[in-house]
Scaffold this motif. Structure first.
Motif, PDB file in Angstrom:
ATOM      1  N   ARG A   2       7.005  -5.354   7.984  1.00  9.10           N
ATOM      2  CA  ARG A   2       5.976  -4.442   7.475  1.00  9.10           C
ATOM      3  C   ARG A   2       4.903  -4.208   8.547  1.00  9.10           C
ATOM      4  O   ARG A   2       4.425  -3.082   8.716  1.00  9.10           O
ATOM      5  N   ALA A   3       4.542  -5.265   9.279  1.00  9.44           N
ATOM      6  CA  ALA A   3       3.566  -5.115  10.365  1.00  9.44           C
ATOM      7  C   ALA A   3       4.120  -4.192  11.452  1.00  9.44           C
ATOM      8  O   ALA A   3       3.384  -3.374  12.021  1.00  9.44           O
ATOM      9  N   ALA A   4       5.419  -4.287  11.714  1.00 10.50           N
ATOM     10  CA  ALA A   4       6.039  -3.420  12.720  1.00 10.50           C
ATOM     11  C   ALA A   4       6.014  -1.959  12.276  1.00 10.50           C
ATOM     12  O   ALA A   4       5.790  -1.056  13.086  1.00 10.50           O
ATOM     13  N   LEU A   6       3.732  -0.610  10.310  1.00 11.87           N
ATOM     14  CA  LEU A   6       2.340  -0.170  10.485  1.00 11.87           C
ATOM     15  C   LEU A   6       2.060   0.162  11.949  1.00 11.87           C
ATOM     16  O   LEU A   6       1.421   1.170  12.254  1.00 11.87           O
ATOM     17  N   GLN A   7       2.560  -0.683  12.851  1.00 11.71           N
ATOM     18  CA  GLN A   7       2.373  -0.427  14.282  1.00 11.71           C
ATOM     19  C   GLN A   7       3.081   0.861  14.692  1.00 11.71           C
ATOM     20  O   GLN A   7       2.544   1.661  15.466  1.00 11.71           O
ATOM     21  N   ARG A  10       1.008   3.752  13.772  1.00 12.83           N
ATOM     22  CA  ARG A  10      -0.114   3.911  14.716  1.00 12.83           C
ATOM     23  C   ARG A  10       0.352   4.505  16.042  1.00 12.83           C
ATOM     24  O   ARG A  10      -0.402   5.183  16.721  1.00 12.83           O
ATOM     25  N   ARG A 188      -2.476 -19.160   4.000  1.00 15.39           N
ATOM     26  CA  ARG A 188      -2.804 -18.277   5.122  1.00 15.39           C
ATOM     27  C   ARG A 188      -2.674 -19.074   6.405  1.00 15.39           C
ATOM     28  O   ARG A 188      -2.833 -20.276   6.420  1.00 15.39           O
ATOM     29  N   TYR A 191      -1.709 -16.059  11.569  1.00 15.93           N
ATOM     30  CA  TYR A 191      -1.025 -14.777  11.693  1.00 15.93           C
ATOM     31  C   TYR A 191      -1.245 -13.894  10.471  1.00 15.93           C
ATOM     32  O   TYR A 191      -0.635 -12.863  10.345  1.00 15.93           O
ATOM     33  N   GLY A 192      -2.091 -14.322   9.541  1.00 14.76           N
ATOM     34  CA  GLY A 192      -2.376 -13.490   8.376  1.00 14.76           C
ATOM     35  C   GLY A 192      -1.854 -14.109   7.101  1.00 14.76           C
ATOM     36  O   GLY A 192      -1.442 -15.268   7.078  1.00 14.76           O
TER      37      GLY A 192
END
Length: 195
Positions: A2-4, A6-7, A10, A188, A191-192
């Protein structure tokens, strides 16, 4: 993953270079419930999921029949190793490998002499029993846009760079383990939020 995504958003829509997300033992270790729905979306963002399962039925147990069918259909490259003991799946693979025409010669004898004729019949390229009998070290490759292929696999641990690859794998595994152990009880870590 999911982070990838979002990146990628961007960066204009896709990661460049793409990111591989290798999901080994995906039905046991990383049961991502919406993986079948994410599969094609991830690929369009430059996140390439590689899902490793022990069997097709194992995937059905986690994602259901519809989910596993969706995941299977969205995967543009499928590599099936030896050890298929599911008759239905072996037959499905055989059908995907397709048919080819085979010449059949018929000879008949009558009072007027001998005659022969050639006819064509359809035969499976790779029957289900041949898929079930694939030897260790071989695999069936099904990829979009090309004919199925039988491969002889080359184990990385027999390659000239095996020592370097083994050391890199050991180092990466230690780093992943260290990050997992550093996770705080609150759910947590550095790394989040926990997944």
């Amino acid at each position: 993953m999911r982070a990838a995504v979002l990146q990628a958003e961007r960066d204009g829509g896709r990661l460049d270079p793409p990111m591989l997300a290798i999901l080994d033992e995906a039905a046991n270790v990383c049961k991502i419930q919406d993986l079948p729905d994410l599969y094609s979306h991830l690929g369009s963002r430059g996140v390439i999921p590689i899902t490793i399962l022990q069997s097709y039925r194992q995937g059905q147990r986690v994602w259901g029949e519809t989910g596993m069918d969706a995941l299977w259909s969205a995967a543009t490259i499928k590599l099936i190793g030896s050890g298929i003991d599911d008759a239905d799946f072996a037959d499905k693979l055989s059908r995907l490998a397709g048919d080819h025409e085979v010449q059949t010669l018929s000879v008949s004898t009558s009072a007027s002499g001998k005659s022969s004729s050639v006819s064509m019949r359809q035969e499976r390229v790779l029957p289900a029993d041949a898929i079930r009998a694939l030897p260790k070290g071989s695999a069936l490759l099904l990829a979009t846009g090309i004919r199925p292929a039988l491969l002889n696999l080359k184990p990385w641990y027999r390659e000239p760079d095996a020592d370097r690859l083994g050391a890199a794998s050991k180092k990466a595994t230690a780093a992943i383990t260290e990050r997992a152990l550093a996770k705080a009880p609150s759910g947590r870590d550095q790394y989040g939020p926990a997944a």
